[in-house]
Design an enzyme around this catalytic site. Sequence first.
Site, PDB file in Angstrom:
ATOM      1  N   GLU A   1       0.828  -1.201   0.000  1.00 54.05           N
ATOM      2  CA  GLU A   1       0.000   0.000   0.000  1.00 54.05           C
ATOM      3  C   GLU A   1       0.864   1.255   0.000  1.00 54.05           C
ATOM      4  OE1 GLU A   1      -4.053  -0.812   2.298  1.00 54.05           O
ATOM      5  OE2 GLU A   1      -2.334  -1.344   3.549  1.00 54.05           O
TER       6      GLU A   1
ATOM      7  N   LYS B   1     -11.964   3.888   2.125  1.00 53.56           N
ATOM      8  CA  LYS B   1     -10.873   3.134   1.501  1.00 53.56           C
ATOM      9  C   LYS B   1     -11.503   2.043   0.637  1.00 53.56           C
ATOM     10  CE  LYS B   1      -6.477   0.980   2.864  1.00 53.56           C
ATOM     11  NZ  LYS B   1      -5.653   0.564   4.034  1.00 53.56           N
TER      12      LYS B   1
ATOM     13  N   PRO C   1     -13.351  42.048  51.256  1.00 56.62           N
ATOM     14  CA  PRO C   1     -14.489  42.269  50.355  1.00 56.62           C
ATOM     15  C   PRO C   1     -14.214  43.412  49.381  1.00 56.62           C
ATOM     16  CG  PRO C   1     -15.237  42.017  52.620  1.00 56.62           C
ATOM     17  CD  PRO C   1     -13.739  42.140  52.675  1.00 56.62           C
TER      18      PRO C   1
ATOM     19  N   PRO D   1     -13.510  39.718  27.758  1.00 57.20           N
ATOM     20  CA  PRO D   1     -12.964  39.510  29.096  1.00 57.20           C
ATOM     21  C   PRO D   1     -13.810  40.205  30.164  1.00 57.20           C
ATOM     22  CG  PRO D   1     -11.234  40.129  27.543  1.00 57.20           C
ATOM     23  CD  PRO D   1     -12.533  40.370  26.850  1.00 57.20           C
ATOM     24  N   HIS D   2     -13.743  39.677  31.383  1.00 56.70           N
ATOM     25  CA  HIS D   2     -14.538  40.215  32.482  1.00 56.70           C
ATOM     26  C   HIS D   2     -14.238  41.702  32.660  1.00 56.70           C
ATOM     27  CE1 HIS D   2     -16.169  40.805  36.504  1.00 56.70           C
ATOM     28  NE2 HIS D   2     -16.806  39.646  36.371  1.00 56.70           N
TER      29      HIS D   2
ATOM     30  N   PHE E   1      -7.859  40.283  43.902  1.00 56.18           N
ATOM     31  CA  PHE E   1      -8.238  38.912  44.248  1.00 56.18           C
ATOM     32  C   PHE E   1      -8.450  38.041  43.016  1.00 56.18           C
ATOM     33  CE2 PHE E   1     -12.412  41.086  44.150  1.00 56.18           C
ATOM     34  CZ  PHE E   1     -13.152  40.234  43.342  1.00 56.18           C
TER      35      PHE E   1
END
Length: 295
Positions: free
Chosen positions: A26, A104, A169, A238-239, A247
């Site tokens: 082959e 094939k 926070p 993106p954020h 953080f």
Amino acid sequence: MISAPLTSVFVRDLCLFGYHGVLPEENRIGQRFIVDIEIRADLSGAIAEDDYRQAVCYGTLCEIAAESVTGTPMDLIEALAGRIADNILKRLDRVEVVLVTVHKPSAPVPYPVSETAATVTRHRRHEVAFSLGANLGTREATLNAALDRLSMEDGLEITDVSSFYDSAPWGGIDQPAFVNLCAIGHTTLSPYALLRVCKVIEGDLGRIPGMRWGARAVDIDVLYYDERSVSDRILTVPHRHLFERAFVLEPLAEIAANHVIGGRRVADALAVLPRTSGDVTRRDPDCTASGNEGA
């Protein structure tokens, strides 16, 4: 919210000649291979504007398949189909899903068959990052549970996780201190599907809708999704506050310091961020995490 549907584009019965197979004959003589290709892509722009430049060209799909089949011989048609699919994803950024079948017709098997074939499906993998935080209940246990849920989600792989960070926070609301971390990984989900996953996990782990930036059992934010930009009332990536939050940047820099978001390297953004003493503190990973009794 209405997301753009994916459009399917097909190429059928592309006949190519190559030297693939397990047997030496082959590789020496070669044979015909028939290739079928289906791609799925966001072609909403091409459809709305009738713009060829925003479409996926059939000829390009045929060209990629031809280059793949005439390349280095492979033993298996499964591997050949995978090569074609991978090359399509590399070349065509619009493609999200690709299915390749290699037939094939002259397979050397001692049975009367019309052909043999193998089909491979590939999904584009998108690099993503998450910020997780909690300041109610058993914070560390909740964050670990959230990571486990993300890791077990179909179409999502978490590859790296930061240490725990204690943080004050953010947002000017009097409330208990937070425990935060970041995680990065890969996904085949769309940005909105990823957001739905995060919201379901938050709800299952006890988050109750309340005051913005207020206390919560758990918070999971998508920080970025490849280099894609999305901004609507449901999702922003993106954020929007990514570069304002120590953080987020502290744990993200621990695991992806050199990643570039919106043209800014994470480590560089952290270096110039205004800080206050003790705003974010990394936990010693070798010590028992404090605060497991709750906050």
